[in-house]
Design a protein around this motif. Structure first.
Motif, PDB file in Angstrom:
ATOM      1  N   GLY A   1       0.839  -1.180   0.000  1.00 22.03           N
ATOM      2  CA  GLY A   1       0.000   0.000   0.000  1.00 22.03           C
ATOM      3  C   GLY A   1       0.872   1.226   0.000  1.00 22.03           C
ATOM      4  O   GLY A   1       2.090   1.153  -0.099  1.00 22.03           O
ATOM      5  N   ASP A   2       0.242   2.354   0.131  1.00 21.18           N
ATOM      6  CA  ASP A   2       1.019   3.579   0.146  1.00 21.18           C
ATOM      7  C   ASP A   2       1.138   4.110   1.573  1.00 21.18           C
ATOM      8  O   ASP A   2       0.593   3.542   2.514  1.00 21.18           O
ATOM      9  N   TRP A   3       1.872   5.195   1.724  1.00 23.01           N
ATOM     10  CA  TRP A   3       2.116   5.762   3.053  1.00 23.01           C
ATOM     11  C   TRP A   3       0.829   6.249   3.715  1.00 23.01           C
ATOM     12  O   TRP A   3       0.698   6.174   4.932  1.00 23.01           O
ATOM     13  N   LEU A   4      -0.129   6.735   2.928  1.00 27.91           N
ATOM     14  CA  LEU A   4      -1.385   7.207   3.530  1.00 27.91           C
ATOM     15  C   LEU A   4      -2.146   6.052   4.172  1.00 27.91           C
ATOM     16  O   LEU A   4      -2.729   6.213   5.252  1.00 27.91           O
ATOM     17  N   HIS A   5      -2.128   4.882   3.539  1.00 26.72           N
ATOM     18  CA  HIS A   5      -2.775   3.708   4.136  1.00 26.72           C
ATOM     19  C   HIS A   5      -2.016   3.262   5.388  1.00 26.72           C
ATOM     20  O   HIS A   5      -2.620   2.845   6.377  1.00 26.72           O
ATOM     21  N   THR A   6      -0.704   3.351   5.329  1.00 25.42           N
ATOM     22  CA  THR A   6       0.119   2.978   6.485  1.00 25.42           C
ATOM     23  C   THR A   6      -0.184   3.885   7.661  1.00 25.42           C
ATOM     24  O   THR A   6      -0.393   3.426   8.786  1.00 25.42           O
TER      25      THR A   6
ATOM     26  N   ALA B   1      -2.911   5.624   8.168  1.00 23.60           N
ATOM     27  CA  ALA B   1      -4.279   5.360   8.623  1.00 23.60           C
ATOM     28  C   ALA B   1      -4.323   4.123   9.515  1.00 23.60           C
ATOM     29  O   ALA B   1      -5.022   4.116  10.539  1.00 23.60           O
ATOM     30  N   GLY B   2      -3.579   3.092   9.144  1.00 18.81           N
ATOM     31  CA  GLY B   2      -3.554   1.872   9.958  1.00 18.81           C
ATOM     32  C   GLY B   2      -2.932   2.111  11.318  1.00 18.81           C
ATOM     33  O   GLY B   2      -3.463   1.670  12.344  1.00 18.81           O
TER      34      GLY B   2
END
Length: 83
Positions: free
Chosen positions: A2-7, A9-10
């Motif tokens: 995934g990308d950094w934004l998903h990281t 968010a997690g």
């Protein structure tokens, strides 16, 4: 994957970050998340790599470890301290 934004968010949605001295642990620190840090790479045990507010999980010999028993004990202690 995934990308950094998903990281981000997690990590943001988590109660506790468990991981090594990686970019994700820096993101968790920036987000103000409590962390339990392990580091299997002995080269990163040098104090220059350590986070200012969270020590690496240590074994009975006082050295950093990624032993599952020490990790479980550290996670339980961290969760108890958050209550």
């Amino acid at each position: 994957p995934g990308d950094w934004l998903h990281t981000v968010a997690g990590i943001k949605s988590a109660d506790l970050f468990i991981g090594c001295l990686s970019a994700m642990s820096v993101l968790a620190a920036a987000l103000g998340k409590p962390r339990v840090l392990i580091e299997p790479n002995e080269a990163r045990w040098n104090p220059i790599f350590q986070h200012w507010d969270t020590e690496l999980v240590r074994g009975n010999d006082g050295r950093p470890t990624f032993d599952a028993r020490a990790l479980v004990a550290a996670v339980k202690a961290k969760l108890e301290s958050l209550k």
